[in-house]
Design an enzyme around this catalytic site. Structure first.
Site, mmCIF file in Angstrom:
data_model
loop_
_atom_site.group_PDB
_atom_site.id
_atom_site.type_symbol
_atom_site.label_atom_id
_atom_site.label_comp_id
_atom_site.label_asym_id
_atom_site.label_seq_id
_atom_site.Cartn_x
_atom_site.Cartn_y
_atom_site.Cartn_z
ATOM 1 N N ASP A 142 0.766 -1.240 -0.059
ATOM 2 C CA ASP A 142 -0.076 -0.044 -0.052
ATOM 3 C C ASP A 142 0.862 1.081 -0.085
ATOM 4 O O ASP A 142 1.800 1.386 0.814
ATOM 5 C CB ASP A 142 -0.857 0.150 1.149
ATOM 6 C CG ASP A 142 -1.970 0.957 1.076
ATOM 7 O OD1 ASP A 142 -2.208 1.448 0.166
ATOM 8 O OD2 ASP A 142 -2.489 1.229 2.314
ATOM 9 N N HIS A 143 0.304 2.389 -0.860
ATOM 10 C CA HIS A 143 1.013 3.383 -0.899
ATOM 11 C C HIS A 143 2.482 3.458 -0.853
ATOM 12 O O HIS A 143 3.263 3.956 -0.317
ATOM 13 C CB HIS A 143 0.628 4.256 0.390
ATOM 14 C CG HIS A 143 -0.556 5.051 0.142
ATOM 15 N ND1 HIS A 143 -1.004 6.045 -0.494
ATOM 16 C CD2 HIS A 143 -1.906 4.689 0.795
ATOM 17 C CE1 HIS A 143 -2.105 6.353 -0.316
ATOM 18 N NE2 HIS A 143 -2.860 5.661 0.362
ATOM 19 N N GLU B 117 -2.888 -0.412 -8.558
ATOM 20 C CA GLU B 117 -3.801 0.938 -8.379
ATOM 21 C C GLU B 117 -2.971 2.181 -8.489
ATOM 22 O O GLU B 117 -1.785 1.952 -7.979
ATOM 23 C CB GLU B 117 -4.299 0.514 -7.066
ATOM 24 C CG GLU B 117 -5.173 1.883 -6.523
ATOM 25 C CD GLU B 117 -5.958 1.602 -5.343
ATOM 26 O OE1 GLU B 117 -6.931 0.856 -5.437
ATOM 27 O OE2 GLU B 117 -5.802 2.299 -4.265
#
Length: 495
Positions: A165-166, A274
């Protein structure tokens, strides 16, 4: 102590409890002539294997009277992944509606499983950012290990993902892919120039004209004075808007292309990709979203989801702050763009945003990704408030001490004056803090300090006692998570 358990394991007639032993009966699994089950004795979990063959031999443990006792280590997790593939994270190849269920403590996934098991949701059980890993003293392999063992424990076989994530650097992406990530959320915020939005038109033009002429001509020939129409959405791209978007996002678009061509496209396994553009100071203009999406398409970059920044406030641990009608119009525009280009909208900081969940479900036509993270931490703190009031008081007091440090990392509008003093709260009233938005934010953003702060001798101030207390009340914690995440899913029309 193990004699009757082993006898029953060989015959499959397991009981949930033996003397001093809890048996996770849903975990009982067999590969050829070997059987394995997860148990808990005291605070420690073990794998117990019987039989013979590759699975039995590959597990690293201690043999005794016809069985093997193995710790739930990283190496043994890889063994389970090999023989029971459902315990390994996979990509969301069916493009199911998905929910990120971050687990900062490594204890939340059983509760998450209970919430999602009767739904068609694709869960991302392993989801942690680099910042969260640092704040919780964990490694990314720890995150996947915890999720995999929980999946094995609960016998959950519907598939789950692991989100790096991120991530902001190629090095971190490569590292987490090597460790088993099945989803990469690329955070391009360091390539987005947020200062552009503060420039007046004259300053904007001055800065724009310094930009390389080839970049200017490329974007102007392609987008200037364009009228773009989608179903229910019409966009007109003026010179001022185009200049702002080019200066704000062109470096980020180039970086996304580099990451995709160098890492994502050559990757041999299915992967969810994403793009996060939500870490900005202002909401994402639909025109900006359109230009980014068109550039990704024209550069042959395939993504699964994109996270714009929506109108309103998505602060940590509390409900949405903003006008619901304006949010509806905003997400409708972004969904129109996403559907045109063939990916799903992702809603970040989705924990506890109950008021917008029905809107998200309706406007995305049930196809979306929502990320939650810190809400599992707040449920743990609430268990402490209910069951361990003395320890909760220490946690709360430490959060107050560290609040100003935490605000450097998180944007919140917390007003400490709205939080009742600990001295005024009886023990049985402590759980009310978790119903107070300001207290929720206080406790939410200080999690890292609560978990990692040490005294002058290097001893953790609260971490070990925090985990010990949760261990004593694990069933309460799991029940809390089931109920809380189920509320999310119900309002998102997923349950």
């Amino acid at each position: 102590m193990y004699k009757q358990l082993i006898k029953d394991l060989k015959g499959d007639s397991l009981k949930p409890y033996y003397e001093g032993i809890k048996v996770y009966t849903d975990s009982l699994s067999q590969y050829l002539a070997a059987k394995v089950v997860l148990i808990r004795q005291g605070a420690q979990k073990f794998l117990v294997a019987t039989g013979s063959g590759e699975l039995y031999e590959d597990l690293i443990g201690y043999e005794n009277n016809g069985f093997k006792l193995a710790f739930p280590t990283h190496e043994n997790r890889l063994v389970l992944n090999k023989y029971f593939p459902y315990t390994a994270p996979v990509a969301n190849t069916e493009h199911r509606t998905s929910v990120g269920l971050g687990d900062r403590l490594g204890l939340a996934t059983p509760g998450h499983i209970r919430a999602v098991k009767d739904t068609d949701v694709f869960p991302i059980f392993a989801q942690q950012s680099v910042r969260e890993l640092d704040m919780t003293h964990r490694k990314y392999e720890d995150v996947i290990d915890a999720a995999s063992y929980a999946v094995f424990q609960e016998g959950y076989k519907k598939g789950f993902g692991a989100d790096g994530d991120h991530l902001k650097t190629k090095e971190d992406i490569l590292k987490e892919l090597d460790l088993g990530a099945t989803m990469i959320t690329l955070d391009s915020s360091e390539k987005i120039d947020n200062t552009i939005l503060d420039l007046n038109d004259e300053e904007l033009l001055t800065k724009y004209e310094v930009l390389d002429a080839s970049i200017r001509s490329y974007y102007e020939e392609k987008y200037l004075d364009s009228d773009v129409k989608f179903e229910g959405l019409s966009l007109s791209i003026s010179k001022i808007q185009l200049m702002r978007d080019v200066l704000t996002y062109y470096a980020a678009i180039s970086f996304i292309q580099e990451v995709y061509e160098e890492i994502i496209k050559p990757y041999k396994l299915p992967l969810d990709f994403e793009i996060s553009i939500d870490e900005t100071s202002t909401p994402t203009n639909p025109i900006s979203h359109y230009i980014i999406a068109q550039e990704l398409k024209d550069r042959n970059i395939i993504i699964s989801t994109m996270a714009p920044r929506f109108i309103g406030e998505f602060q940590k641990g509390i409900d949405y702050i903003g006008d619901l009608d304006m949010f509806t119009q905003d997400i409708r525009a972004h969904v129109a763009i996403a559907e045109h280009f063939g990916y799903r909208i992702s809603v970040h900081s989705g924990s506890d945003k109950f008021s917008i969940f029905p809107i998200v479900a309706r406007e995305t036509h049930g196809k979306f990704h929502v990320k939650t993270a810190g809400t599992n931490w707040l449920e743990a703190v609430e268990v402490l408030a209910e069951k361990e009031p003395a320890l909760y008081r220490e946690v709360h007091a430490h959060a107050l001490d560290r609040f100003s440090d935490a605000t450097a990392l998180y944007h919140v509008t917390t007003n400490l004056n709205n939080i009742p003093s600990l001295h005024d709260m009886e023990d049985d009233k402590l759980p009310e803090y978790l119903k107070n938005n300001d207290a929720r934010q206080l406790l939410h953003i200080t999690y890292g300090y609560i978990l990692r702060d040490q005294d002058e001798h290097g001893n953790f101030l609260l971490r070990e006692r925090f985990f010990d207390a949760l261990d004593d009340h694990m069933e309460d914690y799991t029940k809390h998570l089931d109920e809380h995440i189920s509320r999310h899913l119900a309002l998102l029309n997923l349950k």
